[in-house]
Design a protein around this motif. Sequence first.
Motif, mmCIF file in Angstrom:
data_model
loop_
_atom_site.group_PDB
_atom_site.id
_atom_site.type_symbol
_atom_site.label_atom_id
_atom_site.label_comp_id
_atom_site.label_asym_id
_atom_site.label_seq_id
_atom_site.Cartn_x
_atom_site.Cartn_y
_atom_site.Cartn_z
ATOM 1 N N UNK A 1 0.863 -1.182 0.000
ATOM 2 C CA UNK A 1 0.000 0.000 0.000
ATOM 3 C C UNK A 1 0.895 1.226 0.000
ATOM 4 N N UNK A 2 0.500 2.247 -0.751
ATOM 5 C CA UNK A 2 1.121 3.560 -0.665
ATOM 6 C C UNK A 2 0.098 4.435 0.055
ATOM 7 N N UNK A 3 0.531 5.041 1.169
ATOM 8 C CA UNK A 3 -0.377 5.764 2.059
ATOM 9 C C UNK A 3 0.030 7.230 2.142
ATOM 10 N N UNK A 4 -0.981 8.109 2.100
ATOM 11 C CA UNK A 4 -0.757 9.545 2.304
ATOM 12 C C UNK A 4 -1.991 10.131 2.972
ATOM 13 N N UNK A 5 -1.774 10.979 3.946
ATOM 14 C CA UNK A 5 -2.857 11.656 4.654
ATOM 15 C C UNK A 5 -3.890 10.670 5.196
ATOM 16 N N UNK A 6 -3.411 9.557 5.712
ATOM 17 C CA UNK A 6 -4.291 8.593 6.367
ATOM 18 C C UNK A 6 -5.102 7.696 5.455
ATOM 19 N N UNK A 7 -4.797 7.698 4.154
ATOM 20 C CA UNK A 7 -5.562 6.866 3.218
ATOM 21 C C UNK A 7 -4.621 6.117 2.279
ATOM 22 N N UNK A 8 -4.995 4.892 1.954
ATOM 23 C CA UNK A 8 -4.256 4.108 0.958
ATOM 24 C C UNK A 8 -4.676 4.603 -0.425
ATOM 25 N N UNK A 9 -3.687 4.860 -1.272
ATOM 26 C CA UNK A 9 -3.969 5.347 -2.617
ATOM 27 C C UNK A 9 -4.356 4.201 -3.540
ATOM 28 N N UNK A 10 -5.186 4.512 -4.492
ATOM 29 C CA UNK A 10 -5.616 3.534 -5.492
ATOM 30 C C UNK A 10 -4.528 3.395 -6.553
ATOM 31 N N UNK A 11 -4.139 2.160 -6.856
ATOM 32 C CA UNK A 11 -3.155 1.956 -7.927
ATOM 33 C C UNK A 11 -3.822 2.203 -9.272
ATOM 34 N N UNK A 12 -3.003 2.565 -10.265
ATOM 35 C CA UNK A 12 -3.532 2.785 -11.609
ATOM 36 C C UNK A 12 -3.147 1.650 -12.559
ATOM 37 N N UNK A 13 -2.175 0.831 -12.156
ATOM 38 C CA UNK A 13 -1.753 -0.317 -12.969
ATOM 39 C C UNK A 13 -0.943 -1.254 -12.087
ATOM 40 N N UNK B 1 1.142 10.139 -8.308
ATOM 41 C CA UNK B 1 1.544 10.816 -7.078
ATOM 42 C C UNK B 1 1.855 12.279 -7.345
ATOM 43 N N UNK B 2 1.564 13.097 -6.363
ATOM 44 C CA UNK B 2 1.919 14.514 -6.406
ATOM 45 C C UNK B 2 3.046 14.736 -5.401
ATOM 46 N N UNK B 3 3.731 15.864 -5.455
ATOM 47 C CA UNK B 3 4.831 16.092 -4.518
ATOM 48 C C UNK B 3 4.382 15.964 -3.058
#
Length: 179
Positions: free
Chosen positions: A124-136, A154-156
């Motif tokens: 999982x890639x997590x930011x601001x308390x949420x797991x990000x949705x993969x795109x591929x 991803x953004x900076x």
Amino acid sequence: MSAARFLVILCTGALAAAAAPASAQGQMADAAATCAAPADLPAPLASWRAPVPLRAATAARGLKAATLTPGQSVTLALARTPDVAYPLRPAKPGGSVSYGGLTRFTVDKPGTWRVALSTAAWVDVVRDGAALQSIAHGHGPDCTGVRKMVDFTLSPGEYTIQVAANGADSITLLVTPLP
């Protein structure tokens, strides 16, 4: 186990192996032959074969010491799953005999970023308390040792990676921007 039962199991296994289609046996031999030498790596995976050691954090408070550098592969030393306090429960956390851990990285430019893994562990890639949705997601190039690749937009900023459900106590991992 009785000797008779042992023989029945042994013979059943031998018969099953003998009954396997010749094409399947040939494909297995072909797969081994095609990986007699490592394949060339695409540019985004260039550091894959030169990982640096890094110990995964077992809780968010340890992430500063578990920071990886994008573009540089790491051999991430993992902890037993029961010893890891994930910020978010992974969708596939693994059991008491699996391994996992946390690491972090910083994105300096927006775009598509790839997480490459040497195993089929959950990531999982997590930011601001949420797991990000993969795109591929998919397999790595044949004969490279890259087992799994997962892409994210991803953004900076700073991100946490949660590795879960790994079968061994280490994993090779690479986070890299895609061209």
